[in-house]
Design an enzyme around this catalytic site. Sequence first.
Site: not given
Length: 727
Positions: A130, A133
């Site tokens: 993440g 991301e």
Amino acid sequence: MQNIIPHSETQQRTSLHTHKETGLNTSAAPASVAHTRHDDILLVTIDNPPVNALGVDVRRGLMTAIEAADADPAVKAVVIVGAGRNFLGGADIREFGKPPQAPALPDVCNSIEACTKPVVAAIHGAALGGGLEVALGAHYRVALGTAKLGLPEVLLGLLPGAGGTQRTPRLIGAPAALELMLSGRHIGAKEAAKLGLVDKLVEGEDAAAAGLAYARELIASGAAPRRTSEASALSDRSSTQAAIDAARAETSKKARGLFSPLKIVDAVQGALDLPFGDGMALERKLFLACLDSPQRAGLVHAFFAEREAAKAPETRSAQPRAIGSVGIVGGGTMGAGIAVAVLDAGLPVTMIERDDEALARGRANVEKVYDGLIAKGRIKAEAKDAIMARFKGSSSYDALGEVDLVIEAVFEDMAVKQAVFKELDRVCKPGAVLATNTSYLDIDQIAASISRPQDVIGLHFFSPANIMKLLEIVVPAQVAADVVATAFELAKKLKKTAVRAGVCDGFIGNRVLAVYGAAAQAIMEDGASPWQIDKAVRDFGYPMGPFQVSDLAGGDIGWATRKRRAATRDPKARYVQIPDRIAERGWFGQKTGRGYYLYPQGARIGTPDPEVEAIIDAERQRAGITPRSFTDEEIVRRYLAAMINEGANVVHQKIALRPLDVDVTFVHGYGFPRYRGGPMHYADTVGLDKILADIQEFAKEDPLFWQPSPLLVDLVARGEKFASLNK
Ligand code: 3H9
């Protein structure tokens, strides 16, 4: 100079800056994300120690910061940076399995991307999962040399679930994106720049300064937000489809039993076929399916268990002794493997052997490893020379006078080991740590034989010692706490996964192995073939079955152990003689061309041997056993029940601190499938009452072997799981 923002200082800095410089009210923002104005740039600092995981507070804080940037006309660009040693370590793994809390990470990444001002991610240290991301949600990325980027979700049974499967292929193309997501590997800043994951590399250690400078450049050039969701690396449809097809074929072949890898391929297919928003919806659906899978729970358990296992009580209560040099006694396979592990950690090694000839062999064993790496192009000849410059050898123990730690790796015999320790006691400086690499012997007895038992500890490496991750740190009764702490520190330096074990025959791993090994022998004598048992165990997720492992390790090793134990074996206990019949013929496995299996012309994979089947038949007749058939499921139930029951005994007798230590031992040293978490975690998923019921049923045939562990009985009575003892 270090310019990394320390975790603890961030809050002070931001509260000062917030009010004086900008007047932006951050009081509503959660404490872990601060935003401060630097002229017309909003610097957003995420401060959530230890690794800036994207927990709910961070997600909320990021949303608030982006809203603030959008709302303020004076803000011309945004820079996102992490405090401490990392950018962002990924989603907060501890939240998985709990009720989700808004905002979800994909929404956060979408908001960052939708920001009307250019957003720069300034990356140092880890930008993983993440974390990457979030950086891909940003419009521009700058990285320092320390940056480590990756999408390691697959290692946790997941797929990148915050746009990673949709944005990464659009940015760097399907082949590179698939490789990153399916391997889970971390890449350095240079490789990331080459792939196009980051736009700019910057020297130095100040990510905020690098981000601010880049943002100023962008403002000066009038750069607009540049959205990764609109990037065009998938524009060549046919080559992308070919890459996806190839990845699917390869993954179907390789991802034995794993759930998430094929879902990653499905998600990338969605990136090619669907508009971005629909691709995100598909990714979410696939992510949630992975999140719900028992494999995700097993892999996350393994992740936390290996970190927890490295925290023994002594690592909290005592300071490790300094280790600047290591002595190794014995240059055989084990000693040489340990020497390589120590040299690879950058430490100097002094090897002791009985004479010059043995020493030359020991040195050659070490060099062979590096020559292999040179042949494979993994290192250069100069690198080997630099490493070997740290290697010294001697046939006199006196050469160990100044070393900080010695590891004895000589023949597995108490008298031989005690003789070595007597010499170590004579020559080593006060405070030197004296370790034995014994696999079975009583370390208390070794310690008691010298004048400084407080310095003696067990360091049980697994062969090949430079490759296998597990290190059992065996703690005898009289050892000083700082010696135990030193052993854990050494494990960290050697990049080993450490587990604390108590003294007993076989410690954690080999003790439990002896029991489920015996269960496998009994199943064989009762009617299943070695090949059926191996296949059932492989289908459960092991890379090899127990008879294949025996053939690989060498049947002579187990034979020697059985002979050593013969005198103390309970005469009433069942003893299957088939392995002895095979070993007596000199069939020791791969190295002799046959063992349980045949290995014609040095084959690595064996073929079933009809002569072994005849030996098994003869042994069944001798023992008066009428063979019966087993299903693969019955085989696995027995094999695992034996393992779990002895694992429970090992915890009950405090040989292992907690069930998780047993799990880490079997995942890292014995091939237990990581996605099942380890035997004790697996037992919890099956249900301890079912395991106990199995054992009670098997006990009807052999009550001496199948004695339920008191711990298992107790947990079932209380309706608890092994996990309750991990806390
Ligand atoms: C993900 O991101 C999913 C998304 O795609 C989609 C979401 C919708 N969370 O390893 P260390 C703890 S999945 C919570 O010893 P290092 C760790 O347990 C995630 N805690 O440090 C330990 O705690 P303790 C993808 C975490 O410096 C402490 O931090 N990301 C997390 O050797 C120190 O850890 C990953 O898979 C986390 N994400 O290495 C990255 N990460 O002190 C996983 C760590 O109580 N993390 N902790 O024992 C790592 O690879 C390493 O921790 C890292 C630092 C390289 C970051």
